[in-house]
Structures are given as C-alpha cells and as structure tokens.
Design an enzyme around this catalytic site. Structure first.
Site, short mmCIF file in Angstrom:
data_model
loop_
_atom_site.label_atom_id
_atom_site.label_comp_id
_atom_site.label_asym_id
_atom_site.label_seq_id
_atom_site.Cartn_x
_atom_site.Cartn_y
_atom_site.Cartn_z
N GLU A 115 -3.89 -10.97 7.49
CA GLU A 115 -3.78 -12.44 7.48
C GLU A 115 -3.12 -12.97 8.74
OE1 GLU A 115 -3.84 -14.05 2.90
OE2 GLU A 115 -1.91 -13.96 3.94
N HIS A 169 -10.15 14.59 1.74
CA HIS A 169 -11.26 15.19 1.00
C HIS A 169 -12.38 14.19 0.74
CE1 HIS A 169 -9.22 19.06 0.04
NE2 HIS A 169 -8.15 18.32 0.30
N LYS A 198 -12.53 -20.27 -1.04
CA LYS A 198 -11.97 -21.05 -2.14
C LYS A 198 -12.79 -22.31 -2.38
CE LYS A 198 -7.14 -19.59 -1.57
NZ LYS A 198 -5.76 -20.04 -1.26
#
Length: 426
Positions: free
Chosen positions: A276, A297, A413
């Site tokens: 951010e 792995h 948003k």
C-alpha cells in the site's frame, strides 16, 4: 536487534545512493514530504497516551477474566498486525487462556457461518476495530457476531464483552458504541491503518490475549533510539536503499522469506505495509512472501530456475529459537536420517538457510538481502514493527511516491458498491 546483511545481494554501499538517503531523512524528520500529516507513528512509542493505556489494561483484564475466546473484527491494518504479533509472540499452537480468532477480514459466507457455529456455547468477547465503522467486511461481520453474543448472554452482559477501537469523536462505530454503552479506545488521526499496530488497534487485543505489551513498546523505543542516523549506518535505511537499488536495477518483486511458521503473518503484515505504501504511480516492487522450507517444496523450483531479474529475496534469519528439540537416533534407521541424530531442529533449520541462500544466490543468480533477528518475542516484535515502518517511509520517498496514502483501493470499492446498490453510488 535487526542486522542487514548485503553480502549476498550483489550490491555495494556505493550502489545505495547515500546522498539521496540523507535528503529523504531530513524530509522525514522535518515532516516536509508528501503525506506528512500521517507521521504520528514516528514518536508514538514514546508519546502515546499513558492514561488511555492504563484504562486499556483495566478493561482488557476484566474482559480476559470473562472469556475464553476473543474475536477481533477488522481488516487490513486492523487485522494483520494483531495476528502477526499474536502468532510471533505466543506461537500458533499455544495453550494460553484466551484464544484470539478473527472476523471481518473476509466476506466468505462459509467462513462466517463456521465461525458462528464454533462460537456457540463458548464464552467469547468481541473487539471491533474500524475508524469509520462503515467498512463493509468488518461491518457485516460485527452485525452477525454482536447479534449472536446478545442472544447468548443478553443485552446487559454483552456491554462488558464488546469493545470498540475507533475514532475519538465521530463515525458510525463511535456513535453505535456510545449509544449501546460499549467501551471505546482511539485510533489516532495521524496514523494510517497499516502503521497502527502499536496503537489501541493492536495493543488492546494483545492485552486481552495476555501479551506483555510493555515489552512491545520497549522494543519499539529501542528501535527509535537506535535507528536515528540519517545515513546508511541506519540499518532500516540500509534495507530501504538496498531494495530501492534492486528496483532501479530492474527487479519487479521482493519475497520476504521466513523459516519460522509463526512469522507467516508478520510477512502478511509486511506485504500490506509495503504494497500500500509503494504501489502507486505505476511504481513499486510487488511484495510477496514464502515460508521455507515449506515453500521450497512448491516454489523452490521457480526460485532456482525460473525467470531471472524479476524477483529477489529478503530472508529473515532468527538466531535463537523460542524452543528447541533434538533429533533422536532410531535403531532401525529406515529413513536413513540417523546422521542427524543429536542435532537440534534449529541447527538443521539454520543450516538449511545457509544452503538455500548459497543455491539461490550462487547457482540461481537470485539476489538475497538477509535480515538477522535475535529471537521471536515481544521486544523483537516491537523493534521489527518500527524498523519496517521507518524503512518503508524511506523506501517510498526514495521511490518519489507518497508512502502514506492508498488512493487505488477506492476503484474496486466504487465498483462493488455500485453493483450492490449502495445509496448515492451511481
């Protein structure tokens, strides 16, 4: 308490642009850069409200004695720092009195329904954290949890089991809490969410959990006192300048690598802090994370032989384990691992770190920055929070962006609110 080792990074001190570091340091100290109204975190470990802190201790102690489970409701900076601290300090499979679990960080109906089922019949409390009280994820989660708690214990009893951390005087959550008689603590106006773990946002839930928050502050103060130099003798600035140099050399992503499972959410917190703060104006390293040896792995092949000049690693190396065990000898030795008998798990883990760095750097040509930590405890957590916060301020300004805003998150948003039919959104 954190030493930056650049011997595997391919960088020299001359690559780190110390002259610009000194200029940015003056910007930070004089509060003359972009976003300077969100620099309250710089002095916070020494200047926080001691009276409010003592009140938090009283309320937290009372709540702790009444519950077995604390549900913290929040997202982003109101979630990640709490979980990072709790898991790094208390561990993942601890047996302490109060279990901390999380809500409001997802809109998954399955998660919320399963959480509700888990809480049935349990003595639980709620700490809801939101500056405005209108953030979607924690808002809808709190509605459900508050209703369930009231149904289980009644309205009056619930007033002693719900605490809000929010604005000092305004906002939906502050209004709700005052109207219903829930205690409230303050999110400072000059500290952004991703920098807020040392404020009541993180400190109150950790007090309920039984964490020694005095020690967290002691670690942060130690970092404040040590990380004062305006040049590359400042370890946080050295880290910031090194990652900036690799970015300028064409690298696009940084992976924070930890070899301790209980630091997984420290890495998640770090991702928000750097993502951010830097990801704007079409700039910034993409922050990702890996837990080794687990991810060796799965992602180890890519790291060793995948695309080059894209990713570099920043490796957290913990010198002292919280607990240790020895590998015991087995009479039959079916697995052929008796050569490890008598060695400690930490010794094997530490040896793996050295071997992996050698493989990734010398064979894989993958730059590595190494951050050496003393141990995983409350003091170290406070120190690392301040270390990374001052580092990201330097790093963001070196990148010539505002490290303290996040305008890009408003786009999704808006689209979500429009699709959901939020009043006033067209």
């Amino acid at each position: 308490m954190i030493k930056v080792d650049l011997q595997h990074s391919g960088l020299s001190i001359a690559d780190l642009n110390e002259a610009k570091v000194k200029k940015v340091h003056e910007m930070i100290i004089n509060k003359s850069g972009k976003g300077n109204d969100f620099l309250g975190w710089i002095e916070w470990p020494k200047t926080f409200d001691k009276k409010e802190y003592e009140e938090m201790k009283k309320v937290a102690s009372s709540l702790r004695n009444k519950i077995d489970v604390l549900v913290t409701v929040g997202i982003g900076g109101s979630y990640l720092g709490i979980r990072a601290a709790d898991e790094m300090i208390r561990g993942i499979n601890h047996s302490d009195k109060v279990q901390v679990i999380y809500a409001g960080h997802t809109m998954s109906s399955t998660y919320v329904a399963q959480l509700s089922e888990y809480l049935k019949g349990k003595k639980f409390g709620i700490c809801v954290i939101s500056k405005s009280g209108t953030t979607t994820e924690p808002g809808i989660a709190f509605r459900a949890l508050e209703k369930q708690l009231i149904e289980q214990v009644g309205v009056e009893a619930s007033k002693e089991l719900i605490v809000a951390v929010t604005d000092s005087s305004k906002g939906a959550l502050k209004t709700l809490a005052d109207n219903k008689g829930y205690p409230t603590f303050v999110i400072p106006d000059d500290i952004g969410g991703r920098f807020s773990v040392l404020t009541p946002v993180g400190i109150f839930p950790l007090l309920v959990a039984g964490v020694n928050t005095d020690n967290i502050f002691a670690g942060a103060i130690k970092a404040m006192d040590e990380l004062v130099q305006g040049d590359l003798t400042n370890e946080a600035y050295k880290y910031a300048a090194a990652r900036n140099a690799l970015y300028n050399a064409g690298y696009k992503a940084e992976a924070l690598v930890a070899y301790e499972l209980q630091m997984q959410y420290t890495a998640e917190w770090w991702k928000q802090l750097f993502g951010e703060s830097e990801g704007k104006d079409n700039k910034g390293l993409y922050p990702t994370s890996m837990i080794f040896s687990t991810d060796l792995h799965s992602l180890g092949q890519w790291v060793q032989e995948g695309a080059r000049n894209v990713l570099f690693e920043t490796v957290i190396k913990v010198k002292e384990p919280v607990a240790n065990m020895l590998v015991e000898a087995d009479t039959d030795n079916y697995d052929g691992l008796n050569y490890l008998s008598g060695k400690s798990f930490h010794e094997i883990n530490s040896t793996a770190i050295e071997g992996v760095i050698d493989a990734h750097v010398n064979t894989g040509k993958m730059p590595n920055i190494v951050l050496e930590f003393d141990k995983m405890n409350d003091v170290q957590f406070g120190y690392l929070v301040y270390f990374f916060e001052i580092a990201v301020a330097m790093s963001g300004y070196l990148l010539e962006v505002n490290p303290f805003d996040q305008p890009g998150v408003e786009v999704y948003k808006y689209n979500m609110f429009k699709l959901l039919g939020k009043p006033g959104v067209k």
